[in-house]
Design an enzyme around this catalytic site. Structure first.
Site, PDB file in Angstrom:
ATOM      1  N   CYS A  36       3.175   5.177  16.864  1.00 52.39           N
ATOM      2  CA  CYS A  36       2.432   6.147  16.029  1.00 52.39           C
ATOM      3  C   CYS A  36       2.198   5.568  14.731  1.00 52.39           C
ATOM      4  O   CYS A  36       2.997   5.080  14.208  1.00 52.39           O
ATOM      5  CB  CYS A  36       2.716   7.487  16.198  1.00 52.39           C
ATOM      6  SG  CYS A  36       2.484   8.348  17.676  1.00 52.39           S
TER       7      CYS A  36
ATOM      8  N   CYS B  70      -1.847   6.797  18.136  1.00 54.60           N
ATOM      9  CA  CYS B  70      -1.267   8.188  17.899  1.00 54.60           C
ATOM     10  C   CYS B  70      -1.155   8.309  16.319  1.00 54.60           C
ATOM     11  O   CYS B  70      -0.712   7.101  15.815  1.00 54.60           O
ATOM     12  CB  CYS B  70      -0.290   8.545  18.676  1.00 54.60           C
ATOM     13  SG  CYS B  70       1.062   7.349  18.841  1.00 54.60           S
TER      14      CYS B  70
END
Ligand code: N1C
Length: 263
Positions: free
Chosen positions: A82, A163
């Site tokens: 992420c 993400c």
């Protein structure tokens, strides 16, 4: 008869399949998996090559579909941490120079799929040997050619798996505007970001050192991009000439006023 490979024999307008495609793909796959990303040690490069080959060999190069690439995508995709995804449009060279100097970010070409395919060309032909090394269809000749379908699908998956906070590097020196809704970024990637996983999109708007600043963060196409993203519930920020990237541009323009430390 005509000499082999003479222009009038070429079927398509784009360059043909890369010579030694199998060796290039296998070499890149082993290099990526073994030298750079040992955490992916269980990837089967031979199987990955076979599934790429099966996607296009002996097929009409104007009739390729996402389904043709499904086995390859399943074998070769892997997650990205992420906050580390970097998208780009019209900043190919700069974005990749940046990820090479800053291992903290990944473009699609820093994933296995993009790394194998970067700068490589491939297409098939219904007659033997099933691969056309002479020429391949351009996008203007047919949209559903093996290379275009591949990049669209790989870009879609790259966006789907992002993400956290994601970055996009755009080119503020383009006269027509930094954000183009017909680009892969504008037509595929922004619509495949998952609002449940991605919180914010940070725009880095770079302009060429000494080049025109055709558009800034307050410009028309950036405002349009921000409104599309905000409508999809992403927070957005935009920074003109993000300094860590500008310093890379300065490697080639050390004496320019934009590159001096004290201004
Ligand atoms: O159409 P674009 O840019 O907006 O596509 C860039 C965007 C990036 O964020 C990447 O994740 O889409 C992904 N991508 C590639 O990684 C890529 N590598 C090589 C899309 N296209 C890619 N290519 C080739 O460049 C491909 O042939 C495609 O048509 C061009 C797009 O470049 P662009 O217009 O600057």
């Amino acid at each position: 008869g005509k000499p082999e490979g003479s222009p009038e024999m070429l079927k398509w307008k784009e360059r043909g399949t890369t010579k030694n495609l199998q060796e290039v793909i296998l070499g890149r796959c082993y290099n990526y998996v073994m030298a750079r990303h040992s955490e992916l040690g269980d990837m089967d490069c031979l199987k990955i090559w076979e599934s790429l080959k099966q996607a296009f060999i002996y097929k009409n190069p104007c009739n390729i579909t996402s389904e043709d690439y499904q086995p390859l995508m399943e074998l070769a995709s892997h997650p990205i941490p992420c906050n580390k995804s970097l998208f780009w449009s019209k900043t190919n060279d700069l974005a990749h120079r940046y990820t090479k100097s800053n291992q903290n970010f990944f473009t699609l070409e820093d994933t296995l799929l993009g790394y194998m395919a970067d700068g490589v060309s491939w297409c098939g032909d219904p007659s033997a040997p099933g691969i056309n090394y002479e020429s391949c269809p351009k996008r203007s000749e047919c949209e559903s050619n093996p290379v275009s379908v591949f990049w669209k699908l790989a870009s879609k998956m790259f966006a789907e798996t992002a993400c956290g906070v994601v970055q996009v590097m755009l080119n503020g020196s383009i006269e027509a505007g930094a954000f183009k809704s017909s680009s892969i970024f504008g037509s595929i990637e922004i619509f495949n970001l998952n609002p449940d996983k991605v919180s914010a999109v940070h725009i880095w708007l770079m302009h060429d050192i000494g080049g025109p600043q055709s558009e800034s963060c307050s410009g028309y196409s950036i405002r349009r991009l921000k409104s599309i993203l905000e409508e999809r519930n992403f927070q957005t920020t935009c920074e003109d000439n993000y300094r860590p990237v500008q310093l890379l541009q300065c490697v080639h323009n050390p004496d320019h006023t934009d590159c001096r430390v004290c201004t």
